[in-house]
Scaffold this motif. Structure first.
Motif, mmCIF file in Angstrom:
data_model
loop_
_atom_site.group_PDB
_atom_site.id
_atom_site.type_symbol
_atom_site.label_atom_id
_atom_site.label_comp_id
_atom_site.label_asym_id
_atom_site.label_seq_id
_atom_site.Cartn_x
_atom_site.Cartn_y
_atom_site.Cartn_z
ATOM 1 N N PRO A 131 -90.053 39.974 21.734
ATOM 2 C CA PRO A 131 -89.029 38.934 21.644
ATOM 3 C C PRO A 131 -88.425 38.707 23.032
ATOM 4 N N PHE A 132 -88.481 37.494 23.537
ATOM 5 C CA PHE A 132 -87.859 37.207 24.842
ATOM 6 C C PHE A 132 -87.689 35.713 24.976
ATOM 7 N N SER A 133 -86.896 35.325 25.971
ATOM 8 C CA SER A 133 -86.758 33.900 26.217
ATOM 9 C C SER A 133 -86.375 33.616 27.663
ATOM 10 N N CYS A 134 -85.115 33.909 28.050
ATOM 11 C CA CYS A 134 -84.607 33.391 29.329
ATOM 12 C C CYS A 134 -85.104 34.154 30.546
ATOM 13 N N ARG A 135 -85.457 35.403 30.397
ATOM 14 C CA ARG A 135 -85.894 36.297 31.479
ATOM 15 C C ARG A 135 -84.813 36.525 32.522
ATOM 16 N N ARG A 136 -83.559 36.157 32.254
ATOM 17 C CA ARG A 136 -82.531 36.342 33.285
ATOM 18 C C ARG A 136 -81.309 37.099 32.764
ATOM 19 N N GLY A 137 -81.496 37.780 31.612
ATOM 20 C CA GLY A 137 -80.410 38.626 31.122
ATOM 21 C C GLY A 137 -79.289 37.865 30.455
ATOM 22 N N ALA A 138 -79.573 36.649 29.991
ATOM 23 C CA ALA A 138 -78.496 35.842 29.415
ATOM 24 C C ALA A 138 -78.580 35.715 27.893
ATOM 25 N N CYS A 139 -79.805 35.665 27.341
ATOM 26 C CA CYS A 139 -79.917 35.330 25.907
ATOM 27 C C CYS A 139 -79.894 36.560 25.000
ATOM 28 N N GLY A 140 -80.251 37.714 25.523
ATOM 29 C CA GLY A 140 -80.236 38.940 24.710
ATOM 30 C C GLY A 140 -81.441 39.086 23.810
ATOM 31 N N SER A 141 -82.398 38.134 23.860
ATOM 32 C CA SER A 141 -83.569 38.212 22.965
ATOM 33 C C SER A 141 -84.341 39.506 23.157
ATOM 34 N N CYS A 142 -84.396 39.993 24.404
ATOM 35 C CA CYS A 142 -85.251 41.152 24.710
ATOM 36 C C CYS A 142 -84.467 42.459 24.619
ATOM 37 N N LYS A 143 -83.341 42.427 23.926
ATOM 38 C CA LYS A 143 -82.495 43.637 23.801
ATOM 39 C C LYS A 143 -83.222 44.730 23.019
ATOM 40 N N MET A 168 -80.426 48.051 26.173
ATOM 41 C CA MET A 168 -81.001 47.690 27.470
ATOM 42 C C MET A 168 -81.762 46.367 27.300
ATOM 43 N N LEU A 169 -81.868 45.594 28.377
ATOM 44 C CA LEU A 169 -82.659 44.353 28.332
ATOM 45 C C LEU A 169 -84.013 44.605 28.994
ATOM 46 N N LEU A 170 -85.090 44.324 28.272
ATOM 47 C CA LEU A 170 -86.429 44.550 28.829
ATOM 48 C C LEU A 170 -86.659 43.718 30.085
ATOM 49 N N CYS A 171 -86.054 42.517 30.141
ATOM 50 C CA CYS A 171 -86.303 41.625 31.273
ATOM 51 C C CYS A 171 -85.513 42.027 32.515
ATOM 52 N N GLN A 172 -84.638 43.027 32.387
ATOM 53 C CA GLN A 172 -83.788 43.414 33.513
ATOM 54 C C GLN A 172 -83.968 44.878 33.884
HETATM 55 S S1 FES Z 1 -85.211 37.379 27.880
HETATM 56 FE FE1 FES Z 1 -83.175 36.671 27.763
HETATM 57 S S2 FES Z 1 -82.053 38.481 28.102
HETATM 58 FE FE2 FES Z 1 -84.082 39.113 28.444
#
Ligand code: FES
Ligand SMILES: Cc1cc2nc3c(=O)[nH]c(=O)nc-3n(C[C@H](O)[C@H](O)[C@H](O)COP(=O)(O)OP(=O)(O)OC[C@H]3O[C@@H](n4cnc5c(N)ncnc54)[C@H](O)[C@@H]3O)c2cc1C
Length: 553
Positions: A35-47, A76-80
């Motif tokens: 699960p992911f979306s924004c890749r910048r730590g904003a949406c929380g999808s990758c929590k 933790m956020l996978l994208c960060q």
């Molecule tokens: S993809 Fe949006 S917070 Fe990681």
């Protein structure tokens, strides 16, 4: 040396390996569903929840904004993040095995419930996660499908699916195929789908309306209300006594559950809504569910809303003809490069996600109060989305008061800014419902300041005109040029940085994330969101509206 670490995902026990790369990239490269979306730590999808192991945060460029998604101490956020050791992670609300859109099932029972209603029992090859009130599509040999509601709570009956099917005169399935279905026969089912689902509000008294086999969609909601000891009243309309084919169960349930009442309403004696209104429910605080024929639904809605029911508390499913030849049938064909979708993409899923997003937006707007800070409003919105069943937010929820309404969506807002008695408010939601991305946003006015009202009017005019232009075959880029001219002609400026985007089965980020305003082909319906943000040329007043591009909006 690039040390490798093994990351285990609980409870599946599946693993992937990572080195110096971001955990999100490593997991995507492993081919696991992420699960992911924004890749910048904003949406929380990758929590994820960190059950064991050490990690470090991604190093940010000096001018890059810090990730803003709020996390608990063990999240933790996978994208960060990068792993520093082997780790064990849990991904809440996510299955690594993307459920198939179509599953096989076996007929395990069939009996008559009345002269023209058949109960069909199926056992799917893999258990289906069905919310109370959802339906499945039966695949037919000619390639067509028919929709039938799941009339039980499958999780309480070892995955068994129960359907109540009315024989329709000349019905290909109900008068033909169904007769030939014996115990042991195989079927193909698609879904589940549907937005007429239990709303998870145990405080509100529930009123249920059904006509005919509309009861099939209502029964699981009734069972849920009974289980949760919620005050519930059912009005079931039919032409004759045999139409109330589950009367014995309902009578028994009334004896067992003092907070439950049911009323059979013969069409010769009146309409369900007339009887309900004569019973003096406290409509302002009630949650209504209705399933059955279209005219009944429109009348129930109109009468209940007039009696005080907030419109977002009316949840319904129309039991209309559901074959491909029916009027609503839409055939989708997407561009193979710019409009890719995932394996679970379906029109029904996308429509239900849209409906739930619209309802969530109305519920959140109804809970905004003067004096509330932006931070408090965002927390309230997050609670509302979770309570309504959103598993993720594929983009962060944006709520903006007053001068913040002219800010670009990615720019931070003043979380302490308070909603004033005379104010303009933008709410923009991106929830994920049952694996489908929703996206809906609108502008709300508090007080009657003419500039605020003018902004909202211009906003919706620009959106509607741009949508009309889409119907004439404009490309994505041409649409935004058109919207800009339309905005200017009304004395407003179009914020071009909000430029429309894709929407699909979650996560659409797996595919090309092109903006609609950069698209050089006419966008297909049910794949793109048209976003319009207007700003006043001189005053700090802005508005925002968005919706999926679809023919029947
Ligand atoms: S993809 Fe949006 S917070 Fe990681
Ligand atoms: C989301 C959803 C859930 C549903 N759940 C149920 C359910 O649980 N139980 C149930 O009995 N039905 C349910 N229906 C209705 C059912 O899907 C349709 O009646 C279906 O078309 C019947 O298929 P058939 O092959 O027997 O008839 P068809 O071959 O599809 O239709 C034969 C003729 O009857 C007309 N027709 C069919 N159904 C209707 C209708 N409902 N109203 C008016 N005209 C109709 C058609 O237009 C056609 O002319 C649901 C419909 C929807 C959209």
């Amino acid at each position: 040396m690039n040390t490798r670490h093994v990351i285990e995902l609980s409870p599946s026990g599946k693993t992937f390996e990572t080195g110096d790369e971001l955990l999100l990239d490593a997991m995507l490269a492993s081919g696991l569903a992420v699960p992911f979306s924004c890749r910048r730590g904003a949406c929380g999808s990758c929590k994820v929840v960190v059950a064991a192991g050490e990690y470090r945060a991604k190093r940010l460029a000096p001018d890059a904004p810090a990730p803003c998604y709020p996390l608990a101490a063990n999240e933790m956020l996978l994208c960060q993040s990068h792993a520093c050791t082997d780790m064990r992670l849990e991904i809440p609300g996510w299955s690594l095995d993307t459920p198939a859109l179509v599953v096989g099932a076996q007929v395990i029972g069939k009996r008559a419930l009345g002269p023209d209603v058949i109960e069909l029992m199926l056992k799917p090859d893999t258990p289906l996660k069905v919310r109370a009130g959802q339906y499945l599509k039966f695949h037919l040999a000619d390639g067509d499908t028919r929709c039938f509601s799941v009339a039980n709570l499958p999780t309480e009956e070892e995955g068994r699916l129960v359907f109540q099917i009315r024989r329709v005169r000349g019905g290909y399935f109900s008068e033909g195929v169904l007769d030939g279905l014996a115990v042991g026969a195989r079927m193909q089912l698609e879904g589940p789908f549907g937005a007429c689902t239990w709303q998870d509000d145990d405080a509100a008294p529930v009123v249920l309306f059904a006509t005919g086999t509309g009861y099939a969609g209502i029964k699981p909601i009734l069972l849920t209300a009974l289980k949760r000891n919620v005050e519930v009243t059912l009005y079931w309309g039919g032409a004759q006594s045999t139409d109330f084919y589950d009367g014995a169960f309902l009578d028994e349930s009334m004896l067992e559950h003092p907070r439950f009442r049911w009323h059979s309403v013969r069409s010769s004696e009146g309409r369900v809504q007339e009887v309900a209104l004569s019973h003096g429910h406290h409509w302002e605080a009630t949650q209504v569910y209705a399933c059955g024929n279209g005219p009944m639904l429109s009348q129930v809605r109109a009468h209940c809303v007039e009696a005080g029911l907030p419109s977002h508390r009316f949840v319904a499913e129309a039991f209309v003809a559901s074959g491909r030849s029916s009027a609503q049938a839409v055939s989708l064909s997407f561009d193979p490069i710019w409009e890719k979708v995932g394996p679970r993409y379906s029109l029904d899923g996308m429509l239900a996600a849209r409906e739930k997003s619209i309802r969530a937006l109305a519920a959140i707007a109804s809970r905004l109060t003067v004096g509330m800070t932006t931070g408090e409003a965002l927390e309230m919105a997050a609670q509302q989305l979770t309570a309504m069943g959103a598993s993720h937010t594929w983009h962060p929820t944006y709520i903006r008061f007053g001068p913040d309404t002219i800010r670009p969506s990615r720019e931070g807002v003043d979380r302490q800014r308070k909603l004033r008695a005379s104010d303009i408010v933008v709410v923009d939601l991106g929830p994920v419902w049952d694996g489908y991305e929703g996206d809906y946003g609108d502008t709300f006015i508090f007080g009657e300041l003419p500039l605020h009202l003018a902004c909202r009017t211009a906003l919706h005019e620009v959106f509607d005109e741009t949508r009309q232009a889409w119907l004439r075959g404009l490309t994505g880029r041409e649409l935004y040029d058109f919207a800009e001219q339309s905005a200017v002609s009304k004395g407003w400026r179009l914020a071009r940085n909000l430029a429309g985007h894709r929407l699909a089965d979650f996560p659409h980020a797996l595919f090309e994330s092109k903006e609609l305003a950069d698209l050089e082909i006419p966008p297909s319906e049910m794949a793109w969101v048209l976003e319009i943000q207007l700003c006043h040329p001189t005053e700090p007043v802005g508005g925002f509206f968005e919706d999926m591009l679809m023919l029947q909006a």
